[in-house]
Design an enzyme around this catalytic site. Structure first.
Site, PDB file in Angstrom:
ATOM      1  CE1 TYR A   1      -3.953  -1.851   5.247  1.00 25.33           C
ATOM      2  CE2 TYR A   1      -3.410   0.339   4.438  1.00 25.33           C
ATOM      3  CZ  TYR A   1      -3.683  -0.990   4.200  1.00 25.33           C
ATOM      4  OH  TYR A   1      -3.690  -1.461   2.908  1.00 25.33           O
TER       5      TYR A   1
ATOM      6  CB  SER B   1      -0.879  -0.005   1.257  1.00 21.85           C
ATOM      7  OG  SER B   1      -1.521   1.235   1.451  1.00 21.85           O
TER       8      SER B   1
ATOM      9  CB  ALA C   1       2.184  -0.017  12.400  1.00 20.95           C
TER      10      ALA C   1
ATOM     11  CE  LYS D   1      -1.192  -3.684   3.503  1.00 23.07           C
ATOM     12  NZ  LYS D   1      -1.093  -4.929   2.709  1.00 23.07           N
TER      13      LYS D   1
END
Length: 245
Positions: A138, A125, A140, A142
């Protein structure tokens, strides 16, 4: 994930489909067979559980060959850090699915990938390298994905393509956790289609691309963040808040 599977089905590949929803898996299997897949195995289960990992390992052993591994599983989180009372639980859940489960799948698949010099496609992402607000847990998870698979690529010399799309119009957003406990409301008009995301991802995997950033904004953000941090942080914040009502 389904759209990527369909692209490989058109190449008459043998496929192993993994997911939690049996009906959706069977529908995807039927679609893949219709498009030309020679053999399609299905593993239904929670990939954070060891029995599912064991079932994946058994399916790999039964086939004996793996030319490509696609790691597309993921869960999201959209909420302000101080509005999420279950923050620690959220972080653990996101790390378990987005990182740990994908690492375990890679662990059982790696011997087969190495044996035929196969390739790995990882759906990451823009949040894997940009500090996006309202997505602390999220981001963290990715960032960890980017770090792990980037290091594994250097360690093994395998082609590992990390894909960083922006927003894709899938059920992922409806299932993302919000601080209210309800799915977050999103402006989805500018979201990329799953078909386009899948096409670009597979093309990048074929070409041996290390990192695919799909948007111009993402590419500029990655390039300019070290040079103009305050400006880029402001732009990221505006973009993130704009896509949430």
């Amino acid at each position: 994930g389904r759209e990527i599977a369909l692209l490989f089905a058109k190449r008459q590949c043998n496929l192993i489909l993994v997911g939690t929803r049996v009906t959706a898996l069977e529908e995807s299997k039927a679609a893949c067979v219709q498009l030309g897949a020679k053999k399609v195995a299905v593993v239904a289960g929670d990939i954070t559980k060891e029995d599912t990992i064991a079932a994946i390992a058994a399916a790999l052993k039964a086939d004996g060959r793996l030319d490509g591994l696609v790691l597309n599983a993921g869960v999201g989180q959209i909420s302000a850090f101080d509005d999420t009372p279950e923050t620690v639980a959220d972080l653990k859940r996101l790390m378990d699915v987005n990182l740990h489960a994908n690492v375990r799948i890679t662990q059982v698949a790696l011997q087969y990938i190495k044996a035929c010099n196969g390739r790995i496609l990882v759906m990451s992402s823009l949040s894997g390298f940009l500090p996006v607000p309202l997505r602390t847990a999220y981001c963290a998870s990715k960032h960890a994905v980017q770090g792990f698979f980037g290091a594994l690529r250097n360690e093994t010399g395998l082609v590992i393509t990390l894909v960083c799309p922006s927003f894709v119009k899938t059920e992922f957003h409806a299932r993302a956790h919000a601080g209210t406990g309800a799915p977050p409301e999103r402006h989805t008009g500018s979201f990329m289609t799953p078909e386009e995301c899948a096409r670009q991802s597979v093309d990048a995997m074929d070409a041996g691309v290390h990192d695919l950033v799909m948007t111009t904004g993402g590419k500029l953000g990655r390039l300019l963040l070290p040079l103009f941090p305050s400006f880029i942080h402001s732009m990221i914040r505006k973009k993130a808040l704009k896509t949430n009502k």
